[in-house]
Enzyme design. Structure first.
Site, PDB file in Angstrom:
ATOM      1  N   TYR A  80      -1.494  -6.461   7.266  1.00  0.00           N
ATOM      2  CA  TYR A  80      -0.213  -6.871   7.836  1.00  0.00           C
ATOM      3  C   TYR A  80       0.734  -5.690   7.932  1.00  0.00           C
ATOM      4  O   TYR A  80       0.476  -4.611   7.389  1.00  0.00           O
ATOM      5  CB  TYR A  80       0.405  -8.013   7.021  1.00  0.00           C
ATOM      6  CG  TYR A  80       1.023  -7.602   5.697  1.00  0.00           C
ATOM      7  CD1 TYR A  80       0.237  -7.171   4.631  1.00  0.00           C
ATOM      8  CD2 TYR A  80       2.406  -7.615   5.519  1.00  0.00           C
ATOM      9  CE1 TYR A  80       0.811  -6.791   3.433  1.00  0.00           C
ATOM     10  CE2 TYR A  80       2.996  -7.241   4.315  1.00  0.00           C
ATOM     11  CZ  TYR A  80       2.183  -6.830   3.270  1.00  0.00           C
ATOM     12  OH  TYR A  80       2.752  -6.443   2.088  1.00  0.00           O
TER      13      TYR A  80
ATOM     14  N   ARG B 253       0.073   2.901  10.888  1.00  0.00           N
ATOM     15  CA  ARG B 253      -0.486   2.407   9.625  1.00  0.00           C
ATOM     16  C   ARG B 253      -1.342   1.165   9.851  1.00  0.00           C
ATOM     17  O   ARG B 253      -2.372   0.980   9.205  1.00  0.00           O
ATOM     18  CB  ARG B 253       0.622   2.115   8.613  1.00  0.00           C
ATOM     19  CG  ARG B 253       0.040   1.722   7.245  1.00  0.00           C
ATOM     20  CD  ARG B 253       1.088   1.575   6.178  1.00  0.00           C
ATOM     21  NE  ARG B 253       2.068   0.570   6.534  1.00  0.00           N
ATOM     22  CZ  ARG B 253       3.200   0.366   5.878  1.00  0.00           C
ATOM     23  NH1 ARG B 253       3.501   1.111   4.823  1.00  0.00           N
ATOM     24  NH2 ARG B 253       4.055  -0.573   6.278  1.00  0.00           N
TER      25      ARG B 253
ATOM     26  N   LYS C 153      -2.846  -1.915   3.512  1.00  0.00           N
ATOM     27  CA  LYS C 153      -1.811  -2.965   3.471  1.00  0.00           C
ATOM     28  C   LYS C 153      -2.447  -4.327   3.731  1.00  0.00           C
ATOM     29  O   LYS C 153      -2.385  -4.861   4.839  1.00  0.00           O
ATOM     30  CB  LYS C 153      -0.709  -2.635   4.484  1.00  0.00           C
ATOM     31  CG  LYS C 153       0.579  -3.406   4.235  1.00  0.00           C
ATOM     32  CD  LYS C 153       1.721  -2.786   5.002  1.00  0.00           C
ATOM     33  CE  LYS C 153       2.987  -3.625   4.970  1.00  0.00           C
ATOM     34  NZ  LYS C 153       3.570  -3.761   3.641  1.00  0.00           N
TER      35      LYS C 153
ATOM     36  N   GLU D  69       4.409   2.823  -7.948  1.00  0.00           N
ATOM     37  CA  GLU D  69       5.389   2.367  -6.956  1.00  0.00           C
ATOM     38  C   GLU D  69       5.979   1.045  -7.410  1.00  0.00           C
ATOM     39  O   GLU D  69       5.621   0.530  -8.461  1.00  0.00           O
ATOM     40  CB  GLU D  69       4.738   2.239  -5.568  1.00  0.00           C
ATOM     41  CG  GLU D  69       3.572   1.262  -5.526  1.00  0.00           C
ATOM     42  CD  GLU D  69       2.915   1.161  -4.150  1.00  0.00           C
ATOM     43  OE1 GLU D  69       3.581   1.417  -3.152  1.00  0.00           O
ATOM     44  OE2 GLU D  69       1.725   0.795  -4.113  1.00  0.00           O
TER      45      GLU D  69
HETATM   46  N1  PMP Z   1       4.697  -0.240  -1.506  1.00  0.00           N
HETATM   47  C1  PMP Z   1       4.286  -1.525  -1.445  1.00  0.00           C
HETATM   48  C2  PMP Z   1       3.347  -2.034  -2.476  1.00  0.00           C
HETATM   49  C3  PMP Z   1       4.763  -2.366  -0.417  1.00  0.00           C
HETATM   50  O1  PMP Z   1       4.349  -3.644  -0.356  1.00  0.00           O
HETATM   51  C4  PMP Z   1       5.682  -1.852   0.531  1.00  0.00           C
HETATM   52  C5  PMP Z   1       6.257  -2.701   1.633  1.00  0.00           C
HETATM   53  N2  PMP Z   1       5.414  -3.606   2.169  1.00  0.00           N
HETATM   54  C6  PMP Z   1       6.069  -0.513   0.415  1.00  0.00           C
HETATM   55  C7  PMP Z   1       5.545   0.250  -0.607  1.00  0.00           C
HETATM   56  C8  PMP Z   1       7.039   0.094   1.390  1.00  0.00           C
HETATM   57  O2  PMP Z   1       6.425   0.357   2.618  1.00  0.00           O
HETATM   58  P1  PMP Z   1       7.252   0.408   3.980  1.00  0.00           P
HETATM   59  O3  PMP Z   1       8.292   1.469   3.794  1.00  0.00           O
HETATM   60  O4  PMP Z   1       6.269   0.787   4.988  1.00  0.00           O
HETATM   61  O5  PMP Z   1       7.847  -0.941   4.163  1.00  0.00           O
END
Ligand code: PMP
Length: 285
Positions: free
Chosen positions: A32, A51, A148, A180
Site C-alpha cells: 500500500y 516506492r 510497505k 523507527e
Molecule cells: N515507517 C513506517 C513503519 C510507516 O508505516 C510509515 C508510514 N506509512 C513511515 C515510516 C513513514 O513513511 P512515509 O514518509 O513514506 O509516509
C-alpha cells in the site's frame, strides 16, 4: 457518501466488495501507499509511486497500472470526493485465486486494486505545536520492514500499548537501537547538533517524507548522519522528531516520560516542518 476506486470502477463505498479469498484478506499479501493531499493536490507523488513499484517488485506482484493511470485514478478520487486536505490510501493485493493456498497463484490471478480518500487536517495539526510523547517498545516485526505491506498488526499492537501507557505513539527498538516509529521514521538532533536518522536498510520503511526532509536539511545546511542511534543518545538529544505522509515533520518532545531538550518543539524540527510544507505546496501535483 464517499466514492472509492476498486478494480477499474469508481463506486460508493457501501457498494464495494472484495472476495473472501482475496490474498490481501487471508494473508496480508498486499502492499500500500498513503499519499497526502493539500489544496486538492498530491504531495510527492513521484516518490510514492517509486516506492509502490519497489514494494510490488519485492513481492513479485504484477504491476498492472502505469504511473499515468494511477495519477488519473487518484485525481478522479480527489475531484469526486471534493478532497482539499487529507490522504489517499491505495492498496494492491495479489488478488483472488478462488481458494486458500500458501502458494502464490499463477499469472491468471489479477491483483486487486483499491484506493480511497480520507479527509484530515494536515497543515494545522495541533500536535505540531505541543510535540508528541513516545515510549520505546521492542521491535518484533519481521525482517522486511522496508516493504510497505498491509501486515500492520504489530504496529497496531504497539500503538495500543503506547496509548495504554498514556503516550501518543511508540518508537521501536531492535538490538539496542531505535529503528523507527510504529508508522513514522524517527530522527534526533543529537547533543552535538547533528541530525541523526537510521540508514535505509531492511529494518525500516524507506520513508518518502524522510527522503524529502533530508534533502531539505541539506539545503538548510543542517548536517546529518544516516546511522542507528540508541535510546541513550535520543534521551540526551537536543531534539527529536518523526516524519510521515500524514504528520509531515512532527516534533517529539518526550521519550519514556522524559523531556527532550527543554520539552518543547526545537528549532531544527520547526524549521524542517516549515520547509517541508513550503516544498509540498510548491511541488504538489
Ligand atoms: N515507517 C513506517 C513503519 C510507516 O508505516 C510509515 C508510514 N506509512 C513511515 C515510516 C513513514 O513513511 P512515509 O514518509 O513514506 O509516509
Amino acid at each position: 457518501m464517499r466514492i472509492i476506486y476498486l478494480d477499474g470502477q469508481f463506486i460508493p463505498e457501501n457498494e464495494a466488495s472484495i472476495s473472501v479469498f482475496d490474498r490481501g484478506y487471508l494473508f496480508a499479501d498486499s502492499v500500500y501507499e498513503v499519499v497526502s493531499v493539500i489544496g486538492g493536490k498530491l504531495v510527492d507523488y513521484a516518490g510514492h509511486m517509486g516506492r509502490l513499484e519497489r514494494s510490488l517488485s519485492e513481492m513479485s506482484i504484477a504491476r498492472i497500472l502505469t504511473e499515468a493511470q494511477w495519477l488519473e485514478i487518484l485525481r478522479t478520487l480527489i475531484a469526486r470526493n471534493d478532497l482539499n486536505e487529507g490522504l489517499i490510501y491505495l492498496q494492491v493485493s495479489r488478488g483472488n485465486p478462488g481458494d486458500r493456498s500458501f502458494y502464490w497463484p499463477g499469472a491468471d490471478t489479477r491483483p486487486t486494486i483499491l484506493a480511497f480518500t480520507q479527509m484530515m487536517a494536515l497543515l494545522d495539526n495541533p500536535a505540531s505545536m505541543a510535540g508528541l510523547s513516545v515510549v520505546t517498545l521492542p521491535d518484533l516485526r519481521w525482517g522486511r520492514a522496508d516493504i510497505k505491506t498491509t501486515q500492520l498488526l504489530y504496529a497496531s499492537m504497539m500503538k495500543m500499548e503506547a496509548k495504554a501507557a498514556g503516550a501518543d505513539d511508540a518508537w521501536l527498538v531492535r538490538d539496542d537501537r531505535i529503528t523507527e516509529g510504529t508508522s513514522q521514521n524517527a530522527h534526533i538532533v543529537n547533543a552535538d547538533g547533528v541530525l541523526v536518522s537510521h540508514q535505509l536498510d531492511r529494518k525500516i520503511l524507506h520513508g518518502i517524507t524522510r527522503a524529502a526532509m533530508l534533502s531539505l536539511a541539506g539545503g538548510l545546511n543542517i548536517s546529518f548522519e544516516e546511522r542507528p542511534f540508541s535510546l541513550a543518545e535520543a534521551k540526551a538529544a537536543r531534539e527529536a522528531f518523526v516524519t510521515s505522509a500524514s504528520t509531515f515533520v512532527m516534533p517529539v518532545t518526550r521519550i519514556n516520560g522524559a523531556a527532550i531538550g527543554d520539552g518543547t518543539p526545537g528549532p531544527v524540527a520547526t524549521a524542517l516542518r516549515q520547509a517541508y510544507i513550503d516544498w509540498a505546496w510548491d511541488n504538489a501535483i
